[in-house]
Motif scaffolding. Structure first.
Motif, PDB file in Angstrom:
ATOM      1  N   VAL A 123      88.101 -26.905 -14.034  1.00 50.26           N
ATOM      2  CA  VAL A 123      86.903 -27.305 -14.775  1.00 50.26           C
ATOM      3  C   VAL A 123      86.998 -26.743 -16.192  1.00 50.26           C
ATOM      4  CG1 VAL A 123      84.401 -27.167 -14.915  1.00 50.26           C
ATOM      5  CG2 VAL A 123      85.511 -27.342 -12.676  1.00 50.26           C
ATOM      6  N   VAL A 124      86.969 -27.631 -17.168  1.00 48.71           N
ATOM      7  CA  VAL A 124      86.947 -27.211 -18.570  1.00 48.71           C
ATOM      8  C   VAL A 124      85.520 -26.772 -18.915  1.00 48.71           C
ATOM      9  CG1 VAL A 124      87.271 -27.948 -20.953  1.00 48.71           C
ATOM     10  CG2 VAL A 124      88.870 -28.707 -19.178  1.00 48.71           C
ATOM     11  N   ASP A 125      85.394 -25.601 -19.494  1.00 49.16           N
ATOM     12  CA  ASP A 125      84.085 -24.973 -19.688  1.00 49.16           C
ATOM     13  C   ASP A 125      83.521 -25.289 -21.079  1.00 49.16           C
ATOM     14  OD1 ASP A 125      81.847 -23.429 -19.566  1.00 49.16           O
ATOM     15  OD2 ASP A 125      82.876 -21.558 -19.091  1.00 49.16           O
ATOM     16  N   VAL A 126      82.396 -25.982 -21.113  1.00 42.94           N
ATOM     17  CA  VAL A 126      81.775 -26.287 -22.401  1.00 42.94           C
ATOM     18  C   VAL A 126      81.162 -25.045 -23.036  1.00 42.94           C
ATOM     19  CG1 VAL A 126      81.359 -28.705 -21.802  1.00 42.94           C
ATOM     20  CG2 VAL A 126      79.609 -26.986 -21.299  1.00 42.94           C
ATOM     21  N   GLU A 127      80.807 -24.046 -22.223  1.00 49.80           N
ATOM     22  CA  GLU A 127      80.273 -22.807 -22.786  1.00 49.80           C
ATOM     23  C   GLU A 127      81.329 -22.079 -23.613  1.00 49.80           C
ATOM     24  OE1 GLU A 127      77.297 -21.964 -22.773  1.00 49.80           O
ATOM     25  OE2 GLU A 127      76.324 -23.051 -21.143  1.00 49.80           O
ATOM     26  N   LYS A 128      82.607 -22.359 -23.321  1.00 45.31           N
ATOM     27  CA  LYS A 128      83.721 -21.796 -24.097  1.00 45.31           C
ATOM     28  C   LYS A 128      84.175 -22.781 -25.168  1.00 45.31           C
ATOM     29  CE  LYS A 128      85.403 -19.119 -20.125  1.00 45.31           C
ATOM     30  NZ  LYS A 128      86.532 -18.919 -19.168  1.00 45.31           N
ATOM     31  N   LEU A 129      83.287 -23.705 -25.521  1.00 48.72           N
ATOM     32  CA  LEU A 129      83.594 -24.748 -26.498  1.00 48.72           C
ATOM     33  C   LEU A 129      84.802 -25.576 -26.064  1.00 48.72           C
ATOM     34  CD1 LEU A 129      83.020 -22.807 -29.832  1.00 48.72           C
ATOM     35  CD2 LEU A 129      81.390 -24.154 -28.494  1.00 48.72           C
ATOM     36  N   ARG A 130      84.983 -25.726 -24.730  1.00 47.52           N
ATOM     37  CA  ARG A 130      86.070 -26.494 -24.127  1.00 47.52           C
ATOM     38  C   ARG A 130      87.444 -25.928 -24.478  1.00 47.52           C
ATOM     39  NH1 ARG A 130      82.630 -29.863 -26.409  1.00 47.52           N
ATOM     40  NH2 ARG A 130      84.062 -30.629 -28.014  1.00 47.52           N
ATOM     41  N   LYS A 131      87.493 -24.634 -24.791  1.00 49.80           N
ATOM     42  CA  LYS A 131      88.763 -23.981 -25.129  1.00 49.80           C
ATOM     43  C   LYS A 131      89.289 -23.113 -23.983  1.00 49.80           C
ATOM     44  CE  LYS A 131      87.645 -23.913 -30.062  1.00 49.80           C
ATOM     45  NZ  LYS A 131      87.435 -23.065 -31.279  1.00 49.80           N
ATOM     46  N   GLY A 132      88.687 -23.273 -22.809  1.00 56.92           N
ATOM     47  CA  GLY A 132      89.118 -22.509 -21.641  1.00 56.92           C
ATOM     48  C   GLY A 132      88.583 -23.142 -20.379  1.00 56.92           C
ATOM     49  N   PHE A 133      89.009 -22.590 -19.248  1.00 58.66           N
ATOM     50  CA  PHE A 133      88.606 -23.110 -17.952  1.00 58.66           C
ATOM     51  C   PHE A 133      87.531 -22.228 -17.333  1.00 58.66           C
ATOM     52  CE2 PHE A 133      93.032 -24.505 -18.494  1.00 58.66           C
ATOM     53  CZ  PHE A 133      92.874 -25.875 -18.333  1.00 58.66           C
ATOM     54  N   SER A 134      86.699 -22.833 -16.525  1.00 62.05           N
ATOM     55  CA  SER A 134      85.688 -22.105 -15.778  1.00 62.05           C
ATOM     56  C   SER A 134      86.217 -21.879 -14.367  1.00 62.05           C
ATOM     57  CB  SER A 134      84.384 -22.899 -15.728  1.00 62.05           C
ATOM     58  OG  SER A 134      83.444 -22.274 -14.882  1.00 62.05           O
ATOM     59  N   GLY A 135      86.383 -20.613 -13.993  1.00 60.11           N
ATOM     60  CA  GLY A 135      86.879 -20.321 -12.657  1.00 60.11           C
ATOM     61  C   GLY A 135      88.398 -20.456 -12.562  1.00 60.11           C
ATOM     62  N   THR A 136      88.884 -21.079 -11.481  1.00 54.84           N
ATOM     63  CA  THR A 136      90.314 -21.156 -11.196  1.00 54.84           C
ATOM     64  C   THR A 136      91.046 -22.009 -12.222  1.00 54.84           C
ATOM     65  OG1 THR A 136      89.822 -20.975  -8.837  1.00 54.84           O
ATOM     66  CG2 THR A 136      92.023 -21.734  -9.431  1.00 54.84           C
ATOM     67  N   ALA A 137      92.169 -21.502 -12.693  1.00 57.40           N
ATOM     68  CA  ALA A 137      92.997 -22.248 -13.642  1.00 57.40           C
ATOM     69  C   ALA A 137      93.783 -23.324 -12.903  1.00 57.40           C
ATOM     70  CB  ALA A 137      93.959 -21.296 -14.353  1.00 57.40           C
ATOM     71  N   PRO A 138      94.171 -24.410 -13.583  1.00 54.62           N
ATOM     72  CA  PRO A 138      94.904 -25.481 -12.913  1.00 54.62           C
ATOM     73  C   PRO A 138      96.355 -25.074 -12.615  1.00 54.62           C
ATOM     74  CG  PRO A 138      94.770 -25.930 -15.253  1.00 54.62           C
ATOM     75  CD  PRO A 138      93.925 -24.715 -15.009  1.00 54.62           C
ATOM     76  N   SER A 139      96.943 -25.726 -11.621  1.00 59.44           N
ATOM     77  CA  SER A 139      98.354 -25.538 -11.300  1.00 59.44           C
ATOM     78  C   SER A 139      98.833 -26.763 -10.546  1.00 59.44           C
ATOM     79  CB  SER A 139      98.584 -24.274 -10.463  1.00 59.44           C
ATOM     80  OG  SER A 139      97.915 -24.384  -9.210  1.00 59.44           O
ATOM     81  N   VAL A 140     100.141 -26.937 -10.514  1.00 56.15           N
ATOM     82  CA  VAL A 140     100.753 -28.069  -9.804  1.00 56.15           C
ATOM     83  C   VAL A 140     101.948 -27.558  -9.016  1.00 56.15           C
ATOM     84  CG1 VAL A 140     101.928 -30.297 -10.044  1.00 56.15           C
ATOM     85  CG2 VAL A 140     100.021 -29.734 -11.556  1.00 56.15           C
ATOM     86  N   LYS A 141     102.093 -28.060  -7.785  1.00 60.30           N
ATOM     87  CA  LYS A 141     103.260 -27.709  -6.954  1.00 60.30           C
ATOM     88  C   LYS A 141     103.993 -28.977  -6.554  1.00 60.30           C
ATOM     89  CE  LYS A 141     102.909 -26.340  -2.592  1.00 60.30           C
ATOM     90  NZ  LYS A 141     102.659 -25.479  -1.419  1.00 60.30           N
ATOM     91  N   MET A 142     105.315 -28.951  -6.682  1.00 61.62           N
ATOM     92  CA  MET A 142     106.170 -30.043  -6.222  1.00 61.62           C
ATOM     93  C   MET A 142     107.199 -29.490  -5.243  1.00 61.62           C
ATOM     94  SD  MET A 142     107.025 -32.251  -9.630  1.00 61.62           S
ATOM     95  CE  MET A 142     105.757 -32.940 -10.681  1.00 61.62           C
ATOM     96  N   THR A 143     107.517 -30.271  -4.223  1.00 63.82           N
ATOM     97  CA  THR A 143     108.582 -29.889  -3.294  1.00 63.82           C
ATOM     98  C   THR A 143     109.615 -30.997  -3.258  1.00 63.82           C
ATOM     99  OG1 THR A 143     107.432 -30.843  -1.384  1.00 63.82           O
ATOM    100  CG2 THR A 143     107.009 -28.528  -1.881  1.00 63.82           C
ATOM    101  N   PHE A 144     110.861 -30.608  -3.086  1.00 66.25           N
ATOM    102  CA  PHE A 144     111.975 -31.548  -3.055  1.00 66.25           C
ATOM    103  C   PHE A 144     112.844 -31.204  -1.850  1.00 66.25           C
ATOM    104  CE2 PHE A 144     116.352 -32.692  -4.584  1.00 66.25           C
ATOM    105  CZ  PHE A 144     116.160 -34.062  -4.563  1.00 66.25           C
ATOM    106  N   ALA A 145     113.105 -32.209  -0.993  1.00 69.77           N
ATOM    107  CA  ALA A 145     113.872 -31.968   0.223  1.00 69.77           C
ATOM    108  C   ALA A 145     114.831 -33.122   0.468  1.00 69.77           C
ATOM    109  CB  ALA A 145     112.929 -31.788   1.422  1.00 69.77           C
ATOM    110  N   GLU A 146     115.803 -32.869   1.347  1.00 65.57           N
ATOM    111  CA  GLU A 146     116.789 -33.892   1.680  1.00 65.57           C
ATOM    112  C   GLU A 146     117.010 -33.935   3.179  1.00 65.57           C
ATOM    113  OE1 GLU A 146     121.474 -35.117   0.784  1.00 65.57           O
ATOM    114  OE2 GLU A 146     120.609 -33.305  -0.086  1.00 65.57           O
ATOM    115  N   ASN A 147     117.106 -35.149   3.720  1.00 69.58           N
ATOM    116  CA  ASN A 147     117.465 -35.345   5.114  1.00 69.58           C
ATOM    117  C   ASN A 147     118.988 -35.368   5.189  1.00 69.58           C
ATOM    118  OD1 ASN A 147     117.972 -36.197   7.721  1.00 69.58           O
ATOM    119  ND2 ASN A 147     116.465 -37.838   7.699  1.00 69.58           N
ATOM    120  N   GLU A 148     119.582 -34.263   5.595  1.00 67.20           N
ATOM    121  CA  GLU A 148     121.036 -34.147   5.578  1.00 67.20           C
ATOM    122  C   GLU A 148     121.712 -35.028   6.615  1.00 67.20           C
ATOM    123  OE1 GLU A 148     122.069 -30.068   5.802  1.00 67.20           O
ATOM    124  OE2 GLU A 148     121.203 -29.565   3.849  1.00 67.20           O
TER     125      GLU A 148
END
Length: 373
Positions: free
Chosen positions: A133-158
């Motif tokens: 959540v981008v925080d308008v109280e911070k003039l939209r220059k920071g996040f409110s609460g948990t910061a964003p993240s992304v996870k990717m997994t890569f696998a192969e069927n041998e």
């Protein structure tokens, strides 16, 4: 004599320019039935019985061999080209036997059909993420609460392993205005762990081109904000998308994609006006009032026939200011050929406690006014 067998291929095609033969022996190598190929297409082969050895039963205990040749001398097993196979998809062969009179033999049930190949996906991947959540109280220059993240997994069927990968490319796409850097995090999965890799950001995309060293692989991405004196407003609402591509010798393969790897919303004001008429006999007056000190951009979403048909930024409301968005909303409706009744959502990038949206429509001739928000 003159009985026929037709073999149909599903999920693949065969070479209808090759020569085919069907032979049968009784287990000792003695050919008991002779077939003459009479028709073949890209998906079927038909053979006619032209001779049967005396005193033999060509059905019970016999082995039927289907072979092909392209030069008339070297006979090989049937080959086929897979047309479209998904994970766990199959190529099947089905046999149909008919008497010379055109009537079918007794049904053999499941014995008439067999699976020639079952497909499996060699490379797989997933994309998941943490929304923010981008925080308008911070003039939209920071996040409110948990910061964003992304996870990717890569696998192969041998067990498949028919192509060799040389690496993979992970891409995050979005509007990264206000983000100082994006990292693939190290083993401790925390920004600044010592072995983080900084991604290259260009044209709104952050890319990591990496050689495979160990499979399965897990990639974790974190977003870094600049120092307070260099901070600028983040973009919200938006969805950060993630794509994972396996680099192989024959062709690069997209193994994972998700449009909303991480959604960034805004804790600003959002108000929905359920009923607005856009017929020519009516006029509209829609205003946004800001009672606070945080200036905010105004986004209008137009809804008609049960779906959103358009979204557009229509202006900015200054601190302690009032902005008339009537003309912009009318233009948005005209651009999208909305001429009946519609709903509009007005989202302002400013604290909800400080924003008021007023919507009025009135009949041009009799001047009757109706306030709908």
């Amino acid at each position: 004599m003159n009985d026929t067998i037709t073999i149909t291929v599903a999920g693949a095609t065969i070479d209808n320019t090759a020569d085919y033969r069907l032979t049968v022996d009784d287990g000792t190598g003695f050919r008991v039935v002779t077939f003459d190929p009479i028709d073949n297409t890209a998906n079927s082969l038909t053979f006619r019985v032209i001779s049967v050895a005396d005193g033999t039963d060509p059905i019970k205990g016999a082995v039927y061999n289907l072979e092909q040749t392209v030069n008339g001398t070297d006979w090989t097993n049937l080959s086929y080209k897979v047309t479209s196979i998904t994970d766990k998809g199959v190529v099947t062969l089905t046999a149909k036997s008919e008497l010379s009179t055109g009537k079918p033999f007794d049904s053999q049930g499941t014995k008439d059909k067999g699976i020639a190949i079952t497909a499996a996906t060699q490379f797989t991947g997933t994309v998941t993420g943490v929304d923010a959540v981008v925080d308008v109280e911070k003039l939209r220059k920071g996040f409110s609460g948990t910061a964003p993240s992304v996870k990717m997994t890569f696998a192969e069927n041998e067990l498949v392993g028919n192509v060799t990968e040389t690496g993979y490319v992970a891409t995050l796409a979005g509007d990264f205005t206000g983000i100082d850097a994006i990292y693939e995090l190290g083993a401790d999965k925390a920004i600044g762990g010592g072995d983080d890799t900084k991604l290259t950001i260009a044209d709104g995309k952050a890319t990591l081109d990496k050689t495979v060293t160990e499979i399965p692989a897990e990639l974790n991405f974190g977003f870094v904000l600049p120092a307070a004196d260099k901070a600028v407003a983040l973009t919200a609402p938006q969805s950060i998308s993630g794509t994972l591509v396996a680099k192989v010798s024959t062709n690069n393969l997209t193994v994972a994609t998700k449009a909303d790897a991480s959604k960034w919303t805004l804790n600003g004001d959002s108000e929905f006006v359920e009923f607005v008429p856009f017929q020519d006999v009516y006029a509209r007056a829609i205003t946004v009032t800001n009672n606070g000190t945080v200036e905010g951009e105004i986004l209008v979403e137009l809804f008609a026939d049960g779906k959103m048909v358009a979204a557009k930024k229509v202006g900015t409301v200054a601190k302690y200011g009032v902005t008339d968005i009537s003309a912009a909303v009318d233009a948005l409706a005209a651009e999208n050929e909305v001429t009946g009744f519609a709903g509009i959502r007005v989202t302002t990038n400013a604290p909800a406690t400080q924003i008021e949206v007023s919507a009025v429509y009135y009949h041009k001739d009799d001047k009757d006014r109706v306030k709908v928000n």
